[in-house]
Design a protein around this motif. Structure first.
Motif, PDB file in Angstrom:
ATOM      1  N   VAL A   1      -6.725 -10.439 -12.112  1.00  0.00           N
ATOM      2  CA  VAL A   1      -6.260  -9.578 -11.021  1.00  0.00           C
ATOM      3  C   VAL A   1      -4.780  -9.301 -11.245  1.00  0.00           C
ATOM      4  O   VAL A   1      -3.991 -10.217 -11.448  1.00  0.00           O
ATOM      5  N   LEU A   2      -4.408  -8.030 -11.216  1.00  0.00           N
ATOM      6  CA  LEU A   2      -3.024  -7.642 -11.407  1.00  0.00           C
ATOM      7  C   LEU A   2      -2.443  -7.199 -10.074  1.00  0.00           C
ATOM      8  O   LEU A   2      -3.074  -6.432  -9.360  1.00  0.00           O
ATOM      9  N   GLU A   3      -1.275  -7.724  -9.744  1.00  0.00           N
ATOM     10  CA  GLU A   3      -0.615  -7.364  -8.495  1.00  0.00           C
ATOM     11  C   GLU A   3       0.770  -6.812  -8.773  1.00  0.00           C
ATOM     12  O   GLU A   3       1.502  -7.344  -9.608  1.00  0.00           O
ATOM     13  N   LEU A   4       1.120  -5.751  -8.080  1.00  0.00           N
ATOM     14  CA  LEU A   4       2.485  -5.241  -8.074  1.00  0.00           C
ATOM     15  C   LEU A   4       3.112  -5.772  -6.801  1.00  0.00           C
ATOM     16  O   LEU A   4       2.689  -5.427  -5.695  1.00  0.00           O
ATOM     17  N   ARG A   5       4.115  -6.638  -6.973  1.00  0.00           N
ATOM     18  CA  ARG A   5       4.737  -7.308  -5.825  1.00  0.00           C
ATOM     19  C   ARG A   5       6.173  -6.843  -5.645  1.00  0.00           C
ATOM     20  O   ARG A   5       6.898  -6.658  -6.611  1.00  0.00           O
ATOM     21  N   LEU A   6       6.549  -6.695  -4.415  1.00  0.00           N
ATOM     22  CA  LEU A   6       7.918  -6.366  -4.068  1.00  0.00           C
ATOM     23  C   LEU A   6       8.798  -7.578  -4.358  1.00  0.00           C
ATOM     24  O   LEU A   6       8.498  -8.691  -3.923  1.00  0.00           O
ATOM     25  N   LEU A   7       9.853  -7.375  -5.124  1.00  0.00           N
ATOM     26  CA  LEU A   7      10.806  -8.418  -5.487  1.00  0.00           C
ATOM     27  C   LEU A   7      10.149  -9.629  -6.156  1.00  0.00           C
ATOM     28  O   LEU A   7      10.645 -10.747  -6.076  1.00  0.00           O
ATOM     29  N   GLY A   8       9.028  -9.420  -6.803  1.00  0.00           N
ATOM     30  CA  GLY A   8       8.368 -10.477  -7.558  1.00  0.00           C
ATOM     31  C   GLY A   8       7.515 -11.424  -6.745  1.00  0.00           C
ATOM     32  O   GLY A   8       6.418 -11.757  -7.133  1.00  0.00           O
ATOM     33  N   ARG A   9       8.005 -11.880  -5.617  1.00  0.00           N
ATOM     34  CA  ARG A   9       7.284 -12.847  -4.788  1.00  0.00           C
ATOM     35  C   ARG A   9       6.942 -12.298  -3.409  1.00  0.00           C
ATOM     36  O   ARG A   9       6.330 -12.979  -2.603  1.00  0.00           O
ATOM     37  N   GLY A  10       7.378 -11.081  -3.148  1.00  0.00           N
ATOM     38  CA  GLY A  10       7.158 -10.477  -1.841  1.00  0.00           C
ATOM     39  C   GLY A  10       5.727 -10.001  -1.671  1.00  0.00           C
ATOM     40  O   GLY A  10       4.831 -10.392  -2.418  1.00  0.00           O
ATOM     41  N   PRO A  11       5.522  -9.142  -0.696  1.00  0.00           N
ATOM     42  CA  PRO A  11       4.162  -8.657  -0.415  1.00  0.00           C
ATOM     43  C   PRO A  11       3.580  -7.866  -1.582  1.00  0.00           C
ATOM     44  O   PRO A  11       4.303  -7.282  -2.377  1.00  0.00           O
ATOM     45  N   VAL A  12       2.263  -7.872  -1.645  1.00  0.00           N
ATOM     46  CA  VAL A  12       1.547  -7.133  -2.688  1.00  0.00           C
ATOM     47  C   VAL A  12       1.536  -5.656  -2.313  1.00  0.00           C
ATOM     48  O   VAL A  12       0.950  -5.266  -1.304  1.00  0.00           O
ATOM     49  N   LEU A  13       2.205  -4.848  -3.121  1.00  0.00           N
ATOM     50  CA  LEU A  13       2.229  -3.406  -2.887  1.00  0.00           C
ATOM     51  C   LEU A  13       0.906  -2.779  -3.294  1.00  0.00           C
ATOM     52  O   LEU A  13       0.325  -1.989  -2.557  1.00  0.00           O
ATOM     53  N   LEU A  14       0.436  -3.136  -4.488  1.00  0.00           N
ATOM     54  CA  LEU A  14      -0.869  -2.676  -4.976  1.00  0.00           C
ATOM     55  C   LEU A  14      -1.536  -3.820  -5.723  1.00  0.00           C
ATOM     56  O   LEU A  14      -0.875  -4.562  -6.456  1.00  0.00           O
ATOM     57  N   ARG A  15      -2.849  -3.932  -5.559  1.00  0.00           N
ATOM     58  CA  ARG A  15      -3.641  -4.943  -6.255  1.00  0.00           C
ATOM     59  C   ARG A  15      -4.708  -4.204  -7.062  1.00  0.00           C
ATOM     60  O   ARG A  15      -5.329  -3.260  -6.566  1.00  0.00           O
ATOM     61  N   PHE A  16      -4.880  -4.660  -8.290  1.00  0.00           N
ATOM     62  CA  PHE A  16      -5.857  -4.051  -9.197  1.00  0.00           C
ATOM     63  C   PHE A  16      -6.828  -5.124  -9.677  1.00  0.00           C
ATOM     64  O   PHE A  16      -6.428  -6.253  -9.972  1.00  0.00           O
ATOM     65  N   GLY A  17      -8.096  -4.740  -9.763  1.00  0.00           N
ATOM     66  CA  GLY A  17      -9.110  -5.645 -10.276  1.00  0.00           C
ATOM     67  C   GLY A  17      -9.014  -5.784 -11.786  1.00  0.00           C
ATOM     68  O   GLY A  17      -8.156  -5.195 -12.442  1.00  0.00           O
ATOM     69  N   ARG A  18      -9.915  -6.556 -12.331  1.00  0.00           N
ATOM     70  CA  ARG A  18      -9.948  -6.825 -13.773  1.00  0.00           C
ATOM     71  C   ARG A  18     -10.051  -5.515 -14.559  1.00  0.00           C
ATOM     72  O   ARG A  18     -10.873  -4.657 -14.245  1.00  0.00           O
ATOM     73  N   ALA A  19      -9.216  -5.397 -15.555  1.00  0.00           N
ATOM     74  CA  ALA A  19      -9.203  -4.203 -16.403  1.00  0.00           C
ATOM     75  C   ALA A  19     -10.467  -4.151 -17.258  1.00  0.00           C
ATOM     76  O   ALA A  19     -11.000  -5.186 -17.666  1.00  0.00           O
TER      77      ALA A  19
END
Length: 155
Positions: free
Chosen positions: A63-81
């Motif tokens: 699972v890939l997550e784009l997080r604000l400031l690295g540890r902040g909230p998940v902006l976007l979450r992506f399933g397995r490529a």
């Protein structure tokens, strides 16, 4: 860049469709699963390069997550490529699985190389913000341009 094209539209149901494309003189990755995987990894590296410490891509258990400031909230979450490779195509696709910027967990972002082109495509994404084209859409186009330039330069 030769043959740069970019378009975006919002479908009647509110889903975003967007594609950026560039003409290639020669392939930038191998037409293999490893080449397809490199397409995806290179994109997330450009997200980090462009945003600095603001947005960080983190992968855990597929699972890939784009997080604000690295540890902040998940902006976007992506399933397995998923990776697809033939003699004339290398593609990497991530299903959109949610996050603060997604209204619902649906759609995908994909990266594809064919012998003559490289593409970055978003399909079926429902953004939470109404003015997607002014923020997220512009960010995706900016990342895609840098992504294409870097892959071409590294090839």
């Amino acid at each position: 860049m030769d043959g740069w094209e970019s378009w975006q539209r919002r479908n009647a149901d509110g889903a975003i469709e967007s594609e950026q494309r560039v003409v290639l003189a020669r392939p930038v990755v191998d037409f293999s699963a490893a080449g397809a995987e490199r397409l995806g990894q290179a994109y997330w590296r450009e997200v980090h390069q462009l945003t600095g410490t603001l947005v960080h891509a983190r992968e855990r258990d597929g699972v890939l997550e784009l997080r604000l400031l690295g540890r902040g909230p998940v902006l976007l979450r992506f399933g397995r490529a998923t990776f697809e490779a033939t003699e004339a195509r290398a593609a990497c696709c991530y299903p959109i699985a949610g996050g603060l910027l997604a209204r619902r967990p649906t759609g995908e972002i994909s990266f594809e190389q064919t012998p003559g082109s490289l593409r970055s495509t978003i399909r079926g994404f429902f953004p939470r913000v109404a003015f997607y084209d002014r923020l997220q859409g512009r960010a995706h186009v900016a990342v895609s341009r840098r992504y294409f330039r870097r892959l071409i330069a590294e090839a």
